[in-house]
Design an enzyme around this catalytic site. Structure first.
Site, PDB file in Angstrom:
ATOM      1  N   ASP A  49      -0.174  78.140  22.411  1.00 44.72           N
ATOM      2  CA  ASP A  49      -0.099  77.516  21.089  1.00 44.72           C
ATOM      3  C   ASP A  49       0.419  76.083  21.264  1.00 44.72           C
ATOM      4  OD1 ASP A  49       0.666  76.645  18.562  1.00 44.72           O
ATOM      5  OD2 ASP A  49       1.492  78.584  17.965  1.00 44.72           O
ATOM      6  N   ASP A  84      -4.943  72.052  12.952  1.00 42.99           N
ATOM      7  CA  ASP A  84      -4.430  71.052  12.004  1.00 42.99           C
ATOM      8  C   ASP A  84      -3.387  71.703  11.077  1.00 42.99           C
ATOM      9  OD1 ASP A  84      -4.203  68.720  10.529  1.00 42.99           O
ATOM     10  OD2 ASP A  84      -6.207  68.812   9.635  1.00 42.99           O
TER      11      ASP A  84
HETATM   12  N1  AR6 Z   1      -2.806  75.736  19.337  1.00 38.28           N
HETATM   13  C1  AR6 Z   1      -3.874  75.423  20.113  1.00 38.28           C
HETATM   14  N2  AR6 Z   1      -5.151  75.570  19.707  1.00 38.28           N
HETATM   15  C2  AR6 Z   1      -5.360  76.059  18.465  1.00 38.28           C
HETATM   16  C3  AR6 Z   1      -4.304  76.404  17.594  1.00 38.28           C
HETATM   17  C4  AR6 Z   1      -2.976  76.224  18.077  1.00 38.28           C
HETATM   18  N3  AR6 Z   1      -1.913  76.517  17.333  1.00 38.28           N
HETATM   19  N4  AR6 Z   1      -4.846  76.881  16.429  1.00 38.28           N
HETATM   20  C5  AR6 Z   1      -6.197  76.827  16.573  1.00 38.28           C
HETATM   21  N5  AR6 Z   1      -6.509  76.349  17.803  1.00 38.28           N
HETATM   22  P1  AR6 Z   1     -10.124  73.859  14.793  1.00 38.28           P
HETATM   23  P2  AR6 Z   1     -12.088  71.641  14.823  1.00 38.28           P
HETATM   24  C6  AR6 Z   1      -7.824  76.124  18.423  1.00 38.28           C
HETATM   25  O1  AR6 Z   1     -10.949  74.626  13.819  1.00 38.28           O
HETATM   26  O2  AR6 Z   1     -13.177  72.559  15.283  1.00 38.28           O
HETATM   27  C7  AR6 Z   1      -9.415  71.797  10.366  1.00 38.28           C
HETATM   28  O3  AR6 Z   1      -9.465  72.412   9.109  1.00 38.28           O
HETATM   29  C8  AR6 Z   1      -9.019  76.887  17.918  1.00 38.28           C
HETATM   30  O4  AR6 Z   1      -9.023  78.229  18.416  1.00 38.28           O
HETATM   31  O5  AR6 Z   1      -8.655  73.818  14.598  1.00 38.28           O
HETATM   32  O6  AR6 Z   1     -11.964  70.297  15.489  1.00 38.28           O
HETATM   33  C9  AR6 Z   1      -9.329  70.283  10.287  1.00 38.28           C
HETATM   34  O7  AR6 Z   1      -8.644  69.841   9.150  1.00 38.28           O
HETATM   35  C10 AR6 Z   1     -10.158  76.066  18.524  1.00 38.28           C
HETATM   36  O8  AR6 Z   1     -10.343  76.421  19.886  1.00 38.28           O
HETATM   37  O9  AR6 Z   1     -10.606  72.297  14.879  1.00 38.28           O
HETATM   38  C11 AR6 Z   1     -10.789  69.885  10.251  1.00 38.28           C
HETATM   39  O10 AR6 Z   1     -11.296  69.946   8.932  1.00 38.28           O
HETATM   40  C12 AR6 Z   1      -9.600  74.633  18.494  1.00 38.28           C
HETATM   41  O11 AR6 Z   1      -8.190  74.765  18.245  1.00 38.28           O
HETATM   42  C13 AR6 Z   1     -11.460  70.931  11.112  1.00 38.28           C
HETATM   43  O12 AR6 Z   1     -10.624  72.092  11.061  1.00 38.28           O
HETATM   44  C14 AR6 Z   1     -10.202  73.722  17.442  1.00 38.28           C
HETATM   45  O13 AR6 Z   1     -10.447  74.445  16.238  1.00 38.28           O
HETATM   46  C15 AR6 Z   1     -11.552  70.511  12.560  1.00 38.28           C
HETATM   47  O14 AR6 Z   1     -12.310  71.439  13.265  1.00 38.28           O
END
Ligand code: AR6
Length: 184
Positions: free
Chosen positions: A15, A39
């Site tokens: 995380d 985020d």
């Molecule tokens: N630590 C590390 N990785 C994480 C965590 C965490 N705590 N939580 C989720 N991930 P995403 P995107 C991973 O959807 O595709 C948001 O709403 C997750 O499993 O967070 O760039 C923003 O506001 C995945 O592998 O980001 C934007 O609107 C990775 O982080 C949109 O989502 C990215 O997933 C951005 O989408």
């Protein structure tokens, strides 16, 4: 994985909000107002100061374009700063309205490069990235991981003050895609 003297690339399953580094990177959206996924987790764990700085930034400069980066405090996080970047939304069907695959790749690569340039400018030595765009933005992992790893390796191979970059990957599938991409 050692890239060169004093430069290291580390892959972890975990995380990102728990990382004690100079900066963690947030996969944000252009509004910088928070959202789901990583985020949401960063804003929840980091408290209201991060959002205040994001709002002030947007009031002054406007929305953050895809592929660009900005920096705020880490608030209540163990990390000192958060670098916010906006990955491309992956589009399966390309052409007319969409970006080509190559353009999408360049924007994803730019997220890593612009975040690291900002870290170097601020004299930050340790930076942790999530897997940008591979969640809500649906970039296929097998395409995104090699782009992410190459961008970071190329940056670390150049002269810069950044000494360690960690990819902090949230599940086994994502971790394994990055391990394969890094040839580790
Ligand atoms: N630590 C590390 N990785 C994480 C965590 C965490 N705590 N939580 C989720 N991930 P995403 P995107 C991973 O959807 O595709 C948001 O709403 C997750 O499993 O967070 O760039 C923003 O506001 C995945 O592998 O980001 C934007 O609107 C990775 O982080 C949109 O989502 C990215 O997933 C951005 O989408």
């Amino acid at each position: 994985m050692k890239i060169s003297e004093g430069r290291e690339l580390v892959l972890l399953e975990g995380d990102i909000t728990e990382q004690k580094v100079d900066a963690i990177v947030n996969a944000a959206n252009s509004s910088l107002m928070g959202g789901g996924g990583v985020d949401g987790a960063i804003h929840r764990a980091g408290g209201p100061k991060i959002l205040e700085e994001c709002k002030a930034y947007v009031a002054k400069h406007g929305r953050l374009p895809t592929g660009q980066a900005m920096i705020t405090t880490g608030g209540d996080l163990p990390a000192r700063h958060v670098i916010h970047t906006v990955g491309p939304v992956y589009r399966e069907r390309q052409g007319v309205a969409g970006r080509s695959r190559d353009e999408q790749g360049k924007l994803l690569s730019s997220c890593y490069l612009e975040s690291l340039k900002l870290a170097a400018e601020k004299g930050l030595r340790t930076v942790a990235f999530p897997s940008i765009s591979t969640g809500a933005y649906r970039y296929p992992l097998n395409e995104a991981a090699p782009i992410a790893v190459k961008a970071v390796k190329d940056f670390l191979a150049q002269v810069s003050s950044v000494g360690e970059v960690r990819f902090v990957l949230f599940n086994k599938e994502t971790y394994e895609a990055y391990v394969n991409a890094a040839g580790a």
